[in-house]
Design a protein around this motif. Structure first.
Motif, PDB file in Angstrom:
ATOM      1  N   VAL A 110       0.834  -1.200   0.000  1.00 20.30           N
ATOM      2  CA  VAL A 110       0.000   0.000   0.000  1.00 20.30           C
ATOM      3  C   VAL A 110       0.874   1.257   0.000  1.00 20.30           C
ATOM      4  CG1 VAL A 110      -1.654   1.333   1.366  1.00 20.30           C
ATOM      5  CG2 VAL A 110      -1.968  -1.141   1.074  1.00 20.30           C
ATOM      6  N   ALA A 111       1.938   1.244   0.831  1.00 23.98           N
ATOM      7  CA  ALA A 111       2.820   2.412   0.900  1.00 23.98           C
ATOM      8  C   ALA A 111       3.498   2.667  -0.441  1.00 23.98           C
ATOM      9  CB  ALA A 111       3.859   2.210   1.994  1.00 23.98           C
ATOM     10  N   LEU A 112       4.025   1.606  -1.063  1.00 26.84           N
ATOM     11  CA  LEU A 112       4.681   1.797  -2.348  1.00 26.84           C
ATOM     12  C   LEU A 112       3.676   2.152  -3.436  1.00 26.84           C
ATOM     13  CD1 LEU A 112       7.390   1.715  -3.813  1.00 26.84           C
ATOM     14  CD2 LEU A 112       6.931  -0.670  -4.383  1.00 26.84           C
ATOM     15  N   GLY A 113       2.474   1.572  -3.347  1.00 23.26           N
ATOM     16  CA  GLY A 113       1.442   1.942  -4.325  1.00 23.26           C
ATOM     17  C   GLY A 113       1.085   3.415  -4.241  1.00 23.26           C
ATOM     18  N   GLY A 114       0.949   3.928  -3.006  1.00 22.53           N
ATOM     19  CA  GLY A 114       0.678   5.359  -2.847  1.00 22.53           C
ATOM     20  C   GLY A 114       1.807   6.213  -3.368  1.00 22.53           C
TER      21      GLY A 114
END
Length: 382
Positions: A110-114
């Motif tokens: 999720v962090a890398l996707g954001g």
């Protein structure tokens, strides 16, 4: 080099692995609480409250750990594949580590996707702006994103090796398996040394004797002995190769036991060394492993006698006394062969066989003779 990590295929394989965690979180958001209504922070907290219990329940399934291990090996590209296990969960500790791995994977995804979405948005805005210093933000944002992917991939790999790595029990089992393979290879090496060494010794002696003696009948017997010994050595070699190739569909020839010791004595007599053998024990009364190892020990004793004292008498004795099988092989201390000083691989192999069976071995001068004595207990330890 600052660009080298960005050119490696492993970087983008790890990126894909991280994005799969984002996909799971996205699906959960679509299911509950949905994408409509409420502030984004509240939606994210509700999604997290749902994701963590679901991931914990998934971790209870033993096959999930195997699936995650296989996927991590393929996409995270570890330097050593064995650093990430592919065995199913065996206990609650494995399930707990699997749950932590699933949560960490989703959080990183999720962090890398954001960050990926933000970098793409910044690059798009910079490219749509009029030409100027702001346009430089596009390549800088993409460069920073790629390095973030590199670092996130390394972190993901470290977590995988920590949380999906083999447990203590698995590492112990792997170490025992390696030890078993090493012992098996050493055993096969001893078998080849004893069998092929004996065959070559007999063959060389028979060929030399046949060349020196003009009697056609003696030559015929020598050639027959060479053929018989060679065929037996080929059978042993084929059996060893079957074991080394690990082909279970093939059946290796049965290992010779003490009941076949007469063949050794016949070959020695044909080579010109008189043999006085007294085997006061029946092979059928011995445990199979004891009979086989006793055969190899007697074979080594006879081979050494032929090699170091060709033509000298050989005395072989085998008897059971005080709950142990006692073997001895006596021959002349010196002869036409090479010196006995120092001992070779053959005697070391005999000692190893004796120790593995809980027995003892002694070899050395005994008056004018060389004596090999081995004592093997009849009741083998576990």
């Amino acid at each position: 080099m600052i660009f080298a990590p960005l050119l490696r295929p492993a970087t983008y394989a790890r990126w894909l692995h991280l994005m799969l965690g984002l996909v799971f979180a996205g699906v959960m958001v679509l299911v509950y609480p949905g994408v409509e209504g409420g502030p984004p922070l509240r939606t994210a907290l509700l999604a997290a409250a749902v994701d963590v219990p679901v991931l914990g329940l998934l971790a209870l399934l033993p096959a999930v750990r195997r699936q995650e291990g296989v996927q991590a090996r393929l996409l995270l590209v570890p330097e050593r594949e064995e650093s990430i296990g592919v065995a199913p969960s065996a206990d609650w500790a494995d399930r707990g580590r699997t749950a932590c791995w699933l949560v960490a994977r989703v959080v990183l995804g999720v962090a890398l996707g954001g960050a990926t979405a933000r970098a793409i948005a910044v690059s798009g805005d910079a490219l749509r702006a009029p030409f100027g210093p702001r346009a430089l933000l596009a390549p800088l944002a993409l460069f920073a994103l790629l390095w973030l992917v590199v670092l996130a991939g390394r972190l993901q790999l470290a977590l995988a090796e920590r949380l999906l790595g083999p447990s203590r029990a698995e590492r112990l089992a792997a170490a025992e398996a390696r030890a078993e393979r090493l012992l098996e290879r050493n055993r096969l090496a001893r078998e080849l040394h004893d069998s092929i060494g004996h065959a070559l010794t007999v063959t060389v002696l028979q060929a030399g004797a046949a060349r020196e003696v003009a009697d056609p009948a003696f030559r015929e017997r020598a050639l027959e002995a060479i053929e018989t010994t060679g065929r037996r050595a080929l059978d042993d070699l084929e059996r060893m190769l079957v074991l080394l190739r690990e082909q279970p569909e093939q059946t290796a020839a049965e290992q010779p036991g003490l009941d076949r010791a007469g063949e050794l004595f016949a070959a020695a007599r044909a080579a010109g060394s008189p043999v006085d053998a007294e085997l006061a024990v029946r092979a059928a009364e011995l445990p199979g492993v004891l009979s086989r190892e006793a055969y190899r020990i007697v074979q080594e004793g006879v081979t050494n006698a032929l090699r170091h004292a060709p033509g000298a008498p050989i005395l072989v004795r085998a008897a059971v006394a005080d709950g142990a099988l006692e073997l001895s092989c006596r021959t002349a201390l010196t002869g036409g062969g090479s010196s006995r000083r120092g001992g070779g691989k053959g005697l070391r192999g005999v000692r190893e066989r004796a120790v593995l069976l809980g027995g003892a071995c002694a070899a050395g001068p005994d008056g004018p003779d060389w004596l090999l004595r081995v004592r093997l207990p009849l009741r083998l330890g576990r």
